[in-house]
Design a protein around this motif. Structure first.
Motif, mmCIF file in Angstrom:
data_model
loop_
_atom_site.group_PDB
_atom_site.id
_atom_site.type_symbol
_atom_site.label_atom_id
_atom_site.label_comp_id
_atom_site.label_asym_id
_atom_site.label_seq_id
_atom_site.Cartn_x
_atom_site.Cartn_y
_atom_site.Cartn_z
ATOM 1 N N VAL A 179 76.181 -0.210 97.290
ATOM 2 C CA VAL A 179 74.827 0.017 96.792
ATOM 3 C C VAL A 179 74.272 1.320 97.355
ATOM 4 C CG1 VAL A 179 72.463 -0.871 96.796
ATOM 5 C CG2 VAL A 179 74.385 -2.429 96.446
ATOM 6 N N LYS A 180 74.489 1.546 98.635
ATOM 7 C CA LYS A 180 74.014 2.786 99.250
ATOM 8 C C LYS A 180 74.705 3.993 98.623
ATOM 9 C CE LYS A 180 73.158 2.771 103.632
ATOM 10 N NZ LYS A 180 73.268 2.791 105.117
ATOM 11 N N ASP A 181 75.973 3.836 98.283
ATOM 12 C CA ASP A 181 76.694 4.938 97.645
ATOM 13 C C ASP A 181 76.097 5.276 96.277
ATOM 14 O OD1 ASP A 181 78.394 5.003 99.794
ATOM 15 O OD2 ASP A 181 79.943 3.774 98.835
ATOM 16 N N VAL A 182 75.665 4.260 95.554
ATOM 17 C CA VAL A 182 75.112 4.465 94.217
ATOM 18 C C VAL A 182 73.698 5.025 94.280
ATOM 19 C CG1 VAL A 182 74.375 3.307 92.097
ATOM 20 C CG2 VAL A 182 76.568 2.726 93.136
ATOM 21 N N VAL A 183 72.854 4.397 95.089
ATOM 22 C CA VAL A 183 71.448 4.795 95.164
ATOM 23 C C VAL A 183 71.286 6.099 95.933
ATOM 24 C CG1 VAL A 183 69.153 4.074 95.950
ATOM 25 C CG2 VAL A 183 70.733 2.396 94.984
ATOM 26 N N GLY A 184 72.129 6.291 96.924
ATOM 27 C CA GLY A 184 72.030 7.488 97.761
ATOM 28 C C GLY A 184 71.455 7.147 99.114
ATOM 29 N N ASP A 185 72.095 7.675 100.154
ATOM 30 C CA ASP A 185 71.669 7.354 101.513
ATOM 31 C C ASP A 185 70.241 7.802 101.779
ATOM 32 O OD1 ASP A 185 72.435 6.361 104.232
ATOM 33 O OD2 ASP A 185 71.959 8.430 104.763
ATOM 34 N N ASP A 186 69.870 8.988 101.289
ATOM 35 C CA ASP A 186 68.514 9.488 101.514
ATOM 36 C C ASP A 186 67.476 8.575 100.860
ATOM 37 O OD1 ASP A 186 69.506 11.601 102.933
ATOM 38 O OD2 ASP A 186 69.371 13.041 101.283
ATOM 39 N N ALA A 187 67.781 8.127 99.633
ATOM 40 C CA ALA A 187 66.835 7.254 98.931
ATOM 41 C C ALA A 187 66.706 5.923 99.652
ATOM 42 C CB ALA A 187 67.306 7.031 97.492
ATOM 43 N N VAL A 188 67.827 5.376 100.129
ATOM 44 C CA VAL A 188 67.787 4.098 100.838
ATOM 45 C C VAL A 188 66.946 4.215 102.100
ATOM 46 C CG1 VAL A 188 69.185 2.470 102.159
ATOM 47 C CG2 VAL A 188 69.952 3.227 99.911
ATOM 48 N N GLN A 189 67.144 5.285 102.848
ATOM 49 C CA GLN A 189 66.365 5.474 104.071
ATOM 50 C C GLN A 189 64.892 5.723 103.768
ATOM 51 O OE1 GLN A 189 67.649 4.822 107.058
ATOM 52 N NE2 GLN A 189 69.513 4.328 105.906
ATOM 53 N N ASN A 190 64.627 6.461 102.703
ATOM 54 C CA ASN A 190 63.233 6.724 102.344
ATOM 55 C C ASN A 190 62.543 5.461 101.863
ATOM 56 O OD1 ASN A 190 61.075 8.691 102.017
ATOM 57 N ND2 ASN A 190 61.289 8.324 99.820
ATOM 58 N N ALA A 191 63.283 4.611 101.161
ATOM 59 C CA ALA A 191 62.715 3.337 100.720
ATOM 60 C C ALA A 191 62.271 2.520 101.924
ATOM 61 C CB ALA A 191 63.744 2.560 99.901
ATOM 62 N N GLN A 192 63.099 2.519 102.952
ATOM 63 C CA GLN A 192 62.747 1.789 104.167
ATOM 64 C C GLN A 192 61.512 2.386 104.816
ATOM 65 O OE1 GLN A 192 65.968 0.613 106.871
ATOM 66 N NE2 GLN A 192 64.740 1.377 108.568
ATOM 67 N N LYS A 193 61.429 3.709 104.852
ATOM 68 C CA LYS A 193 60.268 4.365 105.456
ATOM 69 C C LYS A 193 58.988 4.048 104.686
ATOM 70 C CE LYS A 193 62.875 8.285 107.352
ATOM 71 N NZ LYS A 193 63.136 9.752 107.255
ATOM 72 N N MET A 194 59.074 3.995 103.354
ATOM 73 C CA MET A 194 57.891 3.676 102.556
ATOM 74 C C MET A 194 57.380 2.277 102.884
ATOM 75 S SD MET A 194 58.476 5.321 98.738
ATOM 76 C CE MET A 194 59.913 4.358 98.331
ATOM 77 N N VAL A 195 58.303 1.339 103.007
ATOM 78 C CA VAL A 195 57.906 -0.033 103.301
ATOM 79 C C VAL A 195 57.340 -0.135 104.713
ATOM 80 C CG1 VAL A 195 58.693 -2.404 103.525
ATOM 81 C CG2 VAL A 195 59.578 -0.982 101.684
ATOM 82 N N VAL A 196 57.981 0.510 105.654
ATOM 83 C CA VAL A 196 57.529 0.451 107.043
ATOM 84 C C VAL A 196 56.111 0.988 107.171
ATOM 85 C CG1 VAL A 196 57.859 1.489 109.324
ATOM 86 C CG2 VAL A 196 59.808 0.483 108.123
ATOM 87 N N LYS A 197 55.826 2.124 106.556
ATOM 88 C CA LYS A 197 54.471 2.680 106.641
ATOM 89 C C LYS A 197 53.469 1.772 105.944
ATOM 90 C CE LYS A 197 51.742 6.850 106.074
ATOM 91 N NZ LYS A 197 51.759 8.317 105.842
#
Length: 783
Positions: free
Chosen positions: A283-301
């Motif tokens: 899934v990370k390979d498809v979505v992209g590592d940067d997008a996955v990490q940014n998604a987490q940052k959006m939720v955390v904030k």
């Protein structure tokens, strides 16, 4: 031409709802009577709200409006007298429902018009979400908006004619701008009297369009000859990236959350974004590592700002419904069970992934709210909601929005009883002498000079400003919170409680508390035990009071005994989900057995199996006699969609029970909404995980052996501390109860449950693994 224009009522649709109006006040009883003409003369009607068990419906018992209940007798009366039904739908904690009740339904002139020309019907949307959905879909399709109260004029054949939300009462200033409720009633009554055939034709045309709309996506857009049984190409993983893009484009970089005001938490969307990093590495390979990490940052904030904002009850526990402002500072003060029940596992996931102590604090805060009065019932179930409105003090009778939660500067200091402490905490919670609520959000002046509590200073800054140690600053906050809590409990009436017990929402709470208990089992044994006991009590209560073991069917609501309404698809889906979580927290297979029974009942009564090109679950059972349109919905809103949760349940049950029929039906459910998902993937986050599971399957992890085994203990601890959207856990041996499960799952019957082993199974075989390898295996490549 829109129906509203044909009736000359287009002006009414332009009425905008202000953010705050004076809510209703309690009044002395008034006997409401109406006469309905029929071929046999006149039928005398009286207000029947007290015949209902719903607190919301009963709150209208003193109205001069002759409210009827949504019942076969009322619907037959409409046909017999050829009168339009005026259907008013709301819920107990709804502020604007109170406003309209005070302005209009308590008004003698409005009551006279309703009683003389219509059959007025009051409906609790939480008891009858099926009725609410039909007419909310109509309102959104014809006006582009919706909300509660939902008011709609309906023909005797149940076809919607005209509708809206809040309409100003005769004494409201907004009524003088051409959109008042009295004018609407007069025009609709005249149109029905003078142009009945035209009204019926318009209502029939609209109903046909609504039926067609309800079928779009489930029947159209599919390739010729393509089925929905999962045998063809699966929905592509790239849809996850498109869903992420939808939220990334709407993300509020400054305050967190998505879009502007009003701002809703939408837990199902936050959960999807947070879990992108926890699926298989593909899934990370498809979505992209940067997008996955940014998604987490959006939720955390977002979660951090929510925890610090006014949407969080800073003095007590739990979260309000939503924020009127985009910075989360001014809440709409009602507290709903389903919001808090969904936010609990989101904050739990966030803590498990980030180990941010603030998130653990919120986990305990929400879990405490759910397991304490007034939400937690003495009978074991969870009550529905707390009102937005209440009296500011015991001596005042007029209810105001947020009165239980807001503070004047002087009362804030008086409650704390210490000038220095008040100065420190006024800085911490942004309490100002003249209040901190902007006048533009306080049209009626109810919040003038008052403050909502929002954390606007970090503990380190607070300590530095007042010359305190960090420990002393934290101690001051805790002391202040307790004093403020004691003060408001002693001096302010608590908001009214809607003490209905709704199966679907209880299912959400059961699942959240069960998962929380399992995750905290090692670190906080006492809290873990408390949360698990509450989940078990609720499950036992539902099984005893709202489940018919002979027919294996549910009732939806309990209040003063089981309600008459049969369970809906979401009642089955959310309860099944909660029971699966409860099994994984206890490894008592009786919960899994009940989930299996409920799943088979849901398939029997709700699944669309009319042809190979159909799929998914209807919201209502096939035999529902009083529903105009039977529809399926997979979009996640305030609550997760029944179809998204059902498909996830089916994959999990397939994994736990080694039953391929369930996984096939899960894929079929997702494929039923393929057209909509491809067009708007961000609106179907509940089905995004199903796309992953369709490609990668759900891995069952089987742990067998004694409780004392270090390998067994290590595996359980590892799994309980993980967010595992792509796996399930089965426990054999030890203290687990697995006799039924071993009979239901033939694969498990061949495993020696007394031998200490950790295995990941696929198909008809299992592979031995080490406990230390589990995290890497579940988040790496497909086993």
């Amino acid at each position: 031409m829109p129906l509203s224009s044909r009736l000359g009522l287009s002006a009414a649709l332009s009425v905008a709802s202000p953010s705050h109006l004076r809510p209703y006040r309690r009044v002395s009883p008034v006997r409401a009577m109406a006469s309905a003409s029929s071929k046999g003369g006149f039928v005398s009607l009286s207000n029947r709200c007290n015949d209902s068990k719903s607190p919301y419906v009963r709150s209208h018992a003193n109205n001069p409006t002759a409210w009827q209940l949504w019942s076969p007798e009322t619907l037959e009366l409409s046909k017999r007298t050829n009168r339009l039904l005026f259907v008013s739908i709301g819920y107990s904690a709804c502020h604007w429902c109170h406003v309209m009740a005070h302005e209009s339904f308590m008004n003698d002139r409005i009551a006279q018009l309703l009683n003389e020309h219509f059959i007025p019907v009051k409906v609790d949307r939480e008891e009858r979400p099926d009725v609410d959905k039909v007419y909310m879909d109509f309102l959104q399709a014809t006006t582009g908006g919706g909300g509660w109260p939902l008011n709609v004029f309906v023909t005797p054949d149940l076809q919607p004619l005209f509708g809206g939300t809040y309409w100003p009462g005769p004494k409201s200033e907004r009524a003088h701008h051409g959109g008042g409720f009295e004018a609407i009633l007069t025009k609709v009554a005249s149109a029905w009297k003078e142009q009945e055939s035209r009204c019926r034709e318009s209502a029939s045309n609209i109903t046909d369009q609504l039926r067609q709309f309800a079928q779009e996506g489930t029947l159209s857009g599919r390739r010729s000859g393509e089925g929905v049984d999962g045998s063809d190409d699966s929905l592509e993983l790239e849809l996850l990236e498109e869903a992420y893009d939808h939220y990334h484009s709407r993300y509020d970089e400054q305050h967190g959350g998505f879009g502007g005001a009003p701002k809703f938490p939408t837990p199902s969307h936050l959960s999807f974004l947070l879990r992108l990093s926890e699926w298989d590495g593909i899934v990370k390979d498809v979505v992209g590592d940067d997008a996955v990490q940014n998604a987490q940052k959006m939720v955390v904030k977002t979660l951090e700002n929510m925890a610090k904002g006014g949407i969080k009850d800073q003095v007590g526990n739990g979260f309000a419904r939503y924020s009127v402002t985009k910075d989360w500072s001014l809440p709409h003060f009602e507290k709903m069970l389903y919001d808090n029940a969904q936010l609990l596992p989101v904050y739990l996931d966030a803590w498990l992934i980030t180990k941010n102590p603030l998130f653990l604090d919120m986990v305990h805060d929400i879990a405490t709210y759910l397991t304490s009065p007034p939400i937690h019932s003495s009978n074991g179930g969870f009550h529905a909601s707390e009102d937005a409105d209440s009296a500011p003090s015991a001596s005042e009778k007029e209810h105001k929005e947020g009165a239980f939660y807001v503070w004047s500067h002087s009362e804030f200091g008086k409650a704390l009883g210490d000038e220095k402490l008040a100065e420190i905490l006024a800085k911490y919670w942004n309490v100002k002498p003249n209040g901190n609520v902007s006048p533009k959000h306080d049209i009626q002046g109810e919040l003038k000079g008052l403050n909502t509590l929002c954390v606007t200073s970090s503990i380190s800054d607070l300590a530095q400003q007042f010359g305190l140690s960090k420990h002393d600053a934290e101690s001051a906050i805790q002391t202040g919170r307790q004093r403020l809590s004691d003060w408001r409990d002693q001096h302010r009436p608590r908001p009214l409680l809607d003490d209905k017990i709704v199966v679907s929402w209880n299912g959400l709470a059961i699942g959240g508390l069960a998962r929380t208990s399992a995750a905290l089992k090692e670190s906080d044994t006492q809290a873990s035990k408390k949360y698990l006991e509450a989940a078990i009590l609720a499950a036992n209560f539902i099984r005893k009071e709202l489940y018919d073991s002979e027919s294996q069917t549910l009732r939806r609501v309990y209040r003063e005994g089981p309600g008459a309404t049969a369970g809906f698809a979401d009642d089955y889906a959310f309860l099944i989900s909660g029971l699966i979580d409860l099994y994984e927290a206890t490894f008592d297979d009786s919960y899994l057995q009940w989930a299996d029974e409920l799943q088979q009942s849901q398939i029997k009564h709700f699944a669309d199996n009319e042809s190979e090109t159909r799929g998914g679950f209807f919201g209502t059972p096939a035999h529902a006699p009083d529903i105009l349109i039977r529809s399926k919905d997979a979009m996640d809103n305030a609550e997760p969609s029944a179809n998204g949760v059902s498909a996830t349940n089916l994959f999990k049950l397939s994994s736990l029970l080694d039953d391929s029929r369930y996984s096939s039906l899960a894929k079929r459910t997702a494929k039923a909404f393929e057209v909509e998902m491809v067009q708007h993937p961000g609106l179907f986050t509940g089905l995004m995980g199903v796309i992953v599971n369709s490609q990668l399957d759900v891995k069952p992890i089987v742990i067998s052996g004694t409780e004392s085994s270090s390998e067994v203990q290590g595996a359980l601890k590892q799994l309980q501390q993980m967010v595992r959207p792509g796996s399930t856990v089965v426990r054999l041996g030890g203290d687990s109860k697995s006799d039924w499960l071993r009979q239901r799952n033939e694969l498990l019957s061949s495993i020696d449950q007394n031998k200490d082993m950790v295995q990941i199974c696929e198909g008809t075989s299992c592979k031995l693994v080490k406990a230390a390898e589990l995290r890497e295996l579940l988040k790496g490549t497909h086993v």
